[in-house]
Design a protein around this motif. Structure first.
Motif, PDB file in Angstrom:
ATOM      1  N   GLU A 143       0.840  -1.210   0.000  1.00  0.00           N
ATOM      2  CA  GLU A 143       0.000   0.000   0.000  1.00  0.00           C
ATOM      3  C   GLU A 143       0.867   1.248   0.000  1.00  0.00           C
TER       4      GLU A 143
ATOM      5  N   CYS B 283       1.222   4.148  -3.030  1.00  0.00           N
ATOM      6  CA  CYS B 283       1.003   5.579  -2.765  1.00  0.00           C
ATOM      7  C   CYS B 283       2.248   6.421  -3.041  1.00  0.00           C
TER       8      CYS B 283
ATOM      9  N   TYR C   5      -8.755   6.870   7.527  1.00  0.00           N
ATOM     10  CA  TYR C   5      -7.606   6.633   6.646  1.00  0.00           C
ATOM     11  C   TYR C   5      -8.020   6.723   5.175  1.00  0.00           C
TER      12      TYR C   5
ATOM     13  N   SER D 262      -8.443  10.235   3.964  1.00  0.00           N
ATOM     14  CA  SER D 262      -7.293  11.131   4.140  1.00  0.00           C
ATOM     15  C   SER D 262      -6.362  11.093   2.932  1.00  0.00           C
TER      16      SER D 262
ATOM     17  N   LYS E  51      -2.940  10.437   1.093  1.00  0.00           N
ATOM     18  CA  LYS E  51      -1.991   9.358   1.413  1.00  0.00           C
ATOM     19  C   LYS E  51      -0.556   9.893   1.476  1.00  0.00           C
ATOM     20  N   THR E  52      -0.322  10.786   2.435  1.00  0.00           N
ATOM     21  CA  THR E  52       1.023  11.306   2.671  1.00  0.00           C
ATOM     22  C   THR E  52       1.760  10.401   3.651  1.00  0.00           C
TER      23      THR E  52
ATOM     24  N   THR F 170       0.205  10.715   7.018  1.00  0.00           N
ATOM     25  CA  THR F 170      -1.038   9.941   7.159  1.00  0.00           C
ATOM     26  C   THR F 170      -0.744   8.512   7.578  1.00  0.00           C
ATOM     27  N   PHE F 171       0.254   7.883   6.944  1.00  0.00           N
ATOM     28  CA  PHE F 171       0.609   6.510   7.308  1.00  0.00           C
ATOM     29  C   PHE F 171       1.101   6.425   8.751  1.00  0.00           C
TER      30      PHE F 171
ATOM     31  N   ASN G 242      -5.215  -2.169  -6.611  1.00  0.00           N
ATOM     32  CA  ASN G 242      -5.183  -1.461  -5.332  1.00  0.00           C
ATOM     33  C   ASN G 242      -5.902  -2.294  -4.272  1.00  0.00           C
TER      34      ASN G 242
ATOM     35  N   TRP H 105     -10.114  -2.611   2.212  1.00  0.00           N
ATOM     36  CA  TRP H 105     -10.390  -1.646   3.285  1.00  0.00           C
ATOM     37  C   TRP H 105     -11.884  -1.614   3.609  1.00  0.00           C
TER      38      TRP H 105
END
Length: 398
Positions: free
Chosen positions: A242, A246, A298, A301, A303-304, A307-308, A370, A375
Motif C-alpha cells: 500500500e 502511494c 484513513y 485522508s 496518502k502522505t 497519514t501513514f 489497489n 479496506w
C-alpha cells in the motif's frame, strides 16, 4: 504472596514477553520481504501472498496442539522445537526455487515455529502460576512483549535489507530466533520454583473442548477474533505494498510497522489494566468499533507519509490489544487448566481470518491494482466483530 514469589512471577512474565518479542518480531517482519522476493525471484505477488496466508493459517492450527502438549508436558520442549523450526525456515528461504518449497519454508516452517512460542503457550504457562486478579495484567504485559518485538524488528530488518540485501537480512533474522532457547530454559526453570494455583476443573481435555465449542459465548468470542486476524494479517502482509502504491519508499513501511508495534505496547498494557476494572467484552467492543472508525478516516485522508504514521499510531493502540481480554474471557469461562489449548483454538479462528486477510489482499491488488475493496471489507468485519462480542456472558460456566 511473599516478595520472593512476586520476584519469580515477574521473572516468568518478563521471560515470556521476551520470547514473544522475538517470535512475533521476526514473524511480523515477513511482509518487508514481499517486494524483494517479487523483484528478485520468479515468484509473483499472488504466490508470495499465498505462502504467507498459509503461514497465517499454520500459526493458528499448531497452537491448540502445542498448547495441549504444554498443558500436559510443560512448555520447554515446545519452545525449543519452535525455535529450531523458525531458524530452519528463515535460513533456507533465500535458496528455494519452487512455489511448493516457498510455501513450506517461508510459510509453514516459520509460522509453525512462531506458533510454538506464541500467546497461547506463554500466557497459558504463566496463568497457571498467578492469581486470577493478576492474569489480565500479565496477559497484557506478555502481549506487549510481542508488540515491542515488532517495534524493534521492523526497522532493523529494513535496515539490513537496505545495507546488506534481503538474503542476509533473512539469515540474520534466522539466527536471532535462537535467542529464545536460553529464554525458554530460564522460563521453565522459574516455572518449577513457583507453586501452581490448583484449578478445580476435573473435566478431561476432550470433554472440555466439546463443552467449549457448544458454548455461545465462546463461539461469539471466536467470531470476533476472526476479524482481528483478518485485519492484522492484511496489514502486516500488504501495508508495504500500500505504501509503495502511494508513491512512498520501503522505509515508510518499516517505520509504520514499528510505530504499530511501539504503540501497541501501551495499548496491550492498558487493555490488560482495563480487564481488571471492567467486563472484557466491552473492551473488545471498543477496540473493534474504533478500528472501523480509524480505517474510515484513513480512506478519506490524503496518502502522505504523515497519514501513514498517524494511522499506524492509532491502529497500534488497538493492534493486538484484543489478546488480553480475549484470553481473559476464555480463562473466566473455563479456568486455566486447559487455557493453552482453548485459547489456542481461539487463535485458530484468528488465523483463519489471517489467511483470508493475507491471501485476499494479494488477489485484490492483482486484479484491481489497489486495496480499496479490502479496506471496505475490513470496516464491515470490524463493526460485526464489535457487536458480536456484546452478548458474551463472562461468568464462569463450570
Amino acid at each position: 504472596m511473599t516478595k520472593e514469589q512476586n520476584r519469580v512471577i515477574w521473572a516468568l512474565i518478563i521471560s515470556s514477553s521476551l520470547i514473544l518479542a522475538i517470535t512475533m518480531g521476526a514473524r511480523q517482519s515477513l511482509g518487508l520481504f514481499v517486494e524483494p522476493l517479487q523483484n528478485n525471484s520468479s515468484f509473483d505477488i499472488v504466490t508470495i501472498s499465498l505462502a504467507l496466508a498459509i503461514g497465517q493459517l499454520t500459526w493458528g492450527f499448531v497452537q491448540p496442539f502445542f498448547g495441549a502438549i504444554a498443558d500436559k508436558k510443560g512448555s520447554l520442549g515446545v519452545l525449543i522445537f519452535g525455535s529450531i523450526l523458525m531458524f530452519i525456515g528463515l535460513l533456507l528461504t533465500p535458496f528455494i526455487k519452487g512455489e511448493f518449497t516457498l510455501i513450506i519454508f517461508f510459510g509453514v516452517l516459520i509460522s509453525a515455529g512462531a506458533g510454538a512460542g506464541a500467546f497461547s503457550i506463554l500466557i497459558g504457562t504463566v496463568s497457571k502460576s498467578i492469581p486470577n486478579h493478576k492474569r489480565s495484567f500479565a496477559a497484557g504485559f506478555i502481549n506487549a512483549g510481542g508488540s515491542f518485538g515488532q517495534f524493534v524488528y521492523a526497522p532493523i530488518t529494513q535496515a539490513f535489507i537496505n545495507i546488506f540485501g534481503w538474503v542476509w537480512a533473512l539469515i540474520a533474522l534466522a539466527f536471532s530466533t535462537l535467542i529464545t532457547i536460553p529464554l525458554a530454559r530460564k522460563l521453565t526453570k522459574k516455572e518449577k520454583t513457583v507453586e501452581k494455583i490448583e484449578d478445580e476443573n476435573s473435566t478431561k481435555l476432550k470433554e472440555q473442548i466439546f463443552i467449549a465449542i457448544k458454548d455461545k459465548s465462546y463461539i461469539f468470542l471466536n467470531l470476533g477474533f476472526f476479524t482481528c486476524g483478518f485485519h492484522v494479517a492484511f496489514l502486516t502482509t500488504h501495508l508495504p505494498g500500500e505504501v509503495v502504491l502511494c508513491g512512498h519508499s520501503a522505509n515508510v513501511s518499516a517505520l509504520s510497522l514499528a510505530l504499530i508495534g511501539f504503540f501497541n505496547i501501551f495499548g496491550s498494557l492498558y487493555a490488560g489494566y482495563l480487564g481488571t476494572k471492567f467486563k472484557m467484552k466491552y473492551i473488545l467492543f471498543g477496540i473493534y468499533f474504533s478500528r472501523a472508525l480509524m480505517i474510515i478516516v484513513y480512506i478519506l485522508s490524503p496518502k502522505t507519509e504523515l497519514t501513514f504514521y498517524i494511522f499506524a499510531i492509532f491502529i497500534g493502540l488497538t493492534w493486538l490489544a484484543t489478546v488480553p481480554p480475549t484470553a481473559g474471557i476464555v480463562g473466566k469461562l473455563f479456568g486455566t487448566k486447559y487455557l493453552g489449548t482453548l485459547f489456542g483454538l481461539t487463535l485458530l479462528s484468528h488465523q483463519i481470518g489471517a489467511f483470508l486477510g493475507a491471501y485476499f489482499g494479494g488477489l485484490a491488488v492483482s486484479f484491481s491494482g489497489n486495496f480499496i475493496w479490502m479496506w471496505y471489507l475490513d470496516i464491515v468485519l470490524a463493526l460485526l466483530a464489535a457487536f458480536i462480542n456484546l452478548p458474551i456472558k463472562e461468568e464462569s460456566i463450570k
